[in-house]
Design a protein around this motif. Sequence first.
Motif, PDB file in Angstrom:
ATOM      1  N   ASP A   1       0.845  -1.189   0.000  1.00  0.00           N
ATOM      2  CA  ASP A   1       0.000   0.000   0.000  1.00  0.00           C
ATOM      3  C   ASP A   1       0.884   1.245   0.000  1.00  0.00           C
ATOM      4  N   GLN A   2       0.321   2.385   0.375  1.00  0.00           N
ATOM      5  CA  GLN A   2       1.088   3.628   0.328  1.00  0.00           C
ATOM      6  C   GLN A   2       2.151   3.715   1.416  1.00  0.00           C
ATOM      7  N   TYR A   3       2.136   2.784   2.369  1.00  0.00           N
ATOM      8  CA  TYR A   3       3.074   2.826   3.477  1.00  0.00           C
ATOM      9  C   TYR A   3       4.183   1.776   3.398  1.00  0.00           C
ATOM     10  N   TYR A   4       3.845   0.591   2.926  1.00  0.00           N
ATOM     11  CA  TYR A   4       4.802  -0.519   2.944  1.00  0.00           C
ATOM     12  C   TYR A   4       4.593  -1.347   1.683  1.00  0.00           C
ATOM     13  N   GLN A   5       5.647  -1.490   0.890  1.00  0.00           N
ATOM     14  CA  GLN A   5       5.532  -2.213  -0.368  1.00  0.00           C
ATOM     15  C   GLN A   5       6.633  -3.255  -0.494  1.00  0.00           C
ATOM     16  N   THR A   6       6.353  -4.267  -1.324  1.00  0.00           N
ATOM     17  CA  THR A   6       7.343  -5.260  -1.709  1.00  0.00           C
ATOM     18  C   THR A   6       7.331  -5.361  -3.219  1.00  0.00           C
TER      19      THR A   6
ATOM     20  N   GLN B   1       9.747  -8.534  12.474  1.00  0.00           N
ATOM     21  CA  GLN B   1       8.749  -7.634  11.919  1.00  0.00           C
ATOM     22  C   GLN B   1       9.430  -6.383  11.373  1.00  0.00           C
ATOM     23  N   ALA B   2       8.758  -5.728  10.416  1.00  0.00           N
ATOM     24  CA  ALA B   2       9.102  -4.348  10.075  1.00  0.00           C
ATOM     25  C   ALA B   2       8.373  -3.478  11.090  1.00  0.00           C
ATOM     26  N   ARG B   3       9.105  -2.693  11.836  1.00  0.00           N
ATOM     27  CA  ARG B   3       8.508  -1.884  12.888  1.00  0.00           C
ATOM     28  C   ARG B   3       7.905  -0.607  12.309  1.00  0.00           C
ATOM     29  N   ALA B   4       7.091   0.073  13.105  1.00  0.00           N
ATOM     30  CA  ALA B   4       6.423   1.292  12.647  1.00  0.00           C
ATOM     31  C   ALA B   4       7.436   2.386  12.323  1.00  0.00           C
ATOM     32  N   ASN B   5       7.181   3.095  11.223  1.00  0.00           N
ATOM     33  CA  ASN B   5       8.036   4.224  10.834  1.00  0.00           C
ATOM     34  C   ASN B   5       7.402   5.509  11.361  1.00  0.00           C
ATOM     35  N   ILE B   6       7.939   6.019  12.467  1.00  0.00           N
ATOM     36  CA  ILE B   6       7.405   7.237  13.072  1.00  0.00           C
ATOM     37  C   ILE B   6       8.269   8.443  12.723  1.00  0.00           C
ATOM     38  N   SER B   7       9.200   8.279  11.780  1.00  0.00           N
ATOM     39  CA  SER B   7      10.075   9.364  11.363  1.00  0.00           C
ATOM     40  C   SER B   7       9.483  10.068  10.142  1.00  0.00           C
ATOM     41  N   ASP B   8      10.248  11.002   9.586  1.00  0.00           N
ATOM     42  CA  ASP B   8       9.844  11.668   8.343  1.00  0.00           C
ATOM     43  C   ASP B   8      10.690  11.187   7.170  1.00  0.00           C
TER      44      ASP B   8
ATOM     45  N   LEU C   1       4.292  -9.558  13.701  1.00  0.00           N
ATOM     46  CA  LEU C   1       5.412 -10.437  14.016  1.00  0.00           C
ATOM     47  C   LEU C   1       5.176 -11.781  13.329  1.00  0.00           C
ATOM     48  N   HIS C   2       6.217 -12.328  12.689  1.00  0.00           N
ATOM     49  CA  HIS C   2       6.016 -13.555  11.922  1.00  0.00           C
ATOM     50  C   HIS C   2       7.326 -14.325  11.780  1.00  0.00           C
ATOM     51  N   VAL C   3       7.218 -15.546  11.259  1.00  0.00           N
ATOM     52  CA  VAL C   3       8.379 -16.319  10.819  1.00  0.00           C
ATOM     53  C   VAL C   3       8.256 -16.470   9.302  1.00  0.00           C
ATOM     54  N   ASP C   4       9.323 -16.913   8.649  1.00  0.00           N
ATOM     55  CA  ASP C   4       9.352 -16.975   7.187  1.00  0.00           C
ATOM     56  C   ASP C   4       9.166 -18.397   6.664  1.00  0.00           C
ATOM     57  N   SER C   5       8.290 -18.539   5.664  1.00  0.00           N
ATOM     58  CA  SER C   5       8.222 -19.750   4.831  1.00  0.00           C
ATOM     59  C   SER C   5       7.983 -21.030   5.628  1.00  0.00           C
ATOM     60  N   ALA C   6       7.195 -20.941   6.693  1.00  0.00           N
ATOM     61  CA  ALA C   6       6.989 -22.125   7.537  1.00  0.00           C
ATOM     62  C   ALA C   6       5.578 -22.681   7.459  1.00  0.00           C
TER      63      ALA C   6
ATOM     64  N   ALA D   1      13.271   0.280  11.985  1.00  0.00           N
ATOM     65  CA  ALA D   1      14.265  -0.775  11.771  1.00  0.00           C
ATOM     66  C   ALA D   1      13.709  -2.144  12.150  1.00  0.00           C
ATOM     67  N   THR D   2      14.073  -3.142  11.361  1.00  0.00           N
ATOM     68  CA  THR D   2      13.597  -4.506  11.580  1.00  0.00           C
ATOM     69  C   THR D   2      13.747  -4.910  13.048  1.00  0.00           C
ATOM     70  N   GLY D   3      12.688  -5.475  13.600  1.00  0.00           N
ATOM     71  CA  GLY D   3      12.722  -5.958  14.973  1.00  0.00           C
ATOM     72  C   GLY D   3      12.749  -7.475  15.009  1.00  0.00           C
ATOM     73  N   VAL D   4      13.547  -8.044  15.892  1.00  0.00           N
ATOM     74  CA  VAL D   4      13.641  -9.495  16.049  1.00  0.00           C
ATOM     75  C   VAL D   4      13.459  -9.860  17.510  1.00  0.00           C
ATOM     76  N   VAL D   5      13.037 -11.089  17.737  1.00  0.00           N
ATOM     77  CA  VAL D   5      12.991 -11.641  19.091  1.00  0.00           C
ATOM     78  C   VAL D   5      14.159 -12.612  19.210  1.00  0.00           C
ATOM     79  N   PRO D   6      15.246 -12.204  19.879  1.00  0.00           N
ATOM     80  CA  PRO D   6      16.426 -13.061  19.950  1.00  0.00           C
ATOM     81  C   PRO D   6      16.110 -14.441  20.519  1.00  0.00           C
ATOM     82  N   MET D   7      16.711 -15.456  19.892  1.00  0.00           N
ATOM     83  CA  MET D   7      16.636 -16.863  20.280  1.00  0.00           C
ATOM     84  C   MET D   7      15.290 -17.504  19.968  1.00  0.00           C
ATOM     85  N   SER D   8      14.366 -16.760  19.340  1.00  0.00           N
ATOM     86  CA  SER D   8      13.053 -17.340  19.047  1.00  0.00           C
ATOM     87  C   SER D   8      13.114 -18.406  17.964  1.00  0.00           C
ATOM     88  N   HIS D   9      14.212 -18.472  17.194  1.00  0.00           N
ATOM     89  CA  HIS D   9      14.339 -19.504  16.166  1.00  0.00           C
ATOM     90  C   HIS D   9      14.408 -20.903  16.770  1.00  0.00           C
TER      91      HIS D   9
END
Length: 251
Positions: free
Chosen positions: A52-57, A187-194, A108-113, A141-149
């Motif tokens: 969308d207008q905020y987050y694209q791939t 996750q991609a975290r919220a962009n609160i910057s300009d 928050l998610h995992v990939d390809s599972a 900036a990308t957020g991770v939960v350490p050791m969650s793998h």
Amino acid sequence: MNSDVKAAIDCLATYGYCLLEDRIPEDTARRMAERFLELHTDPKCQIYNTGDQYYQTLFGMMNLDDGVWMCASHPDTVAVARHFLGQNCRVVEACSKPTWPGAPGQHLHVDSAREFHEVPDVPWIINSIWMLTDFTEENGATGVVPMSHRSRRKTPPSDINPDSPLIKPITGRAGSVIMWHGGTYHQARANISDQIRVGLNIAYYPPWFNNWIEGGHQPIWPETYERMPPEMQQLCPGLLGHNRADRYETR
């Protein structure tokens, strides 16, 4: 293998992610960000663009910009991927991922599972995002939960909310790259910057993984493959076609 790559491998094995700093020149990364943003508005590319207008791939970047190959075949990221996935691991897709100011946090998610009956106890993807602009806490900036793998879950627990102290933002300068085990909650975290934050996502998979399950992933065009240097061709075996029906496995 140099010492910082070895340290990155140890960090990823232990915590599920690692950061390799300043792997391409900052000005090169920023020029790539500018080019990619132009592609996001190119009518010819819209068939590969989601969001969308905020987050694209924007999928298919291996075909759309030859500069991506420099990152996909970077000896340090390839060394990390091959350590976990074996010497025959493949570069399956590269995506441009800009996040505009005002973007909410991604779930928050995992990939390809999702297609696994039981999540394997070996890595099935080593994912990466090149920082083409600075990644800061303010711009999401990308957020991770350490050791969650190590949890071997298909989805993170529902009680880890976007503000959870368990989520660690991975910040860095343009030209750096984050790598993570696909099972790491992130996750991609919220962009609160300009500022627009721009990343280049490159996915490495083992040869046994059926890439059909990732619906947006695009094959390498034969004419793209012909232009690639040998080290890049080695990372893209059997991935040639002009659309998914030409190449991708079915169930």
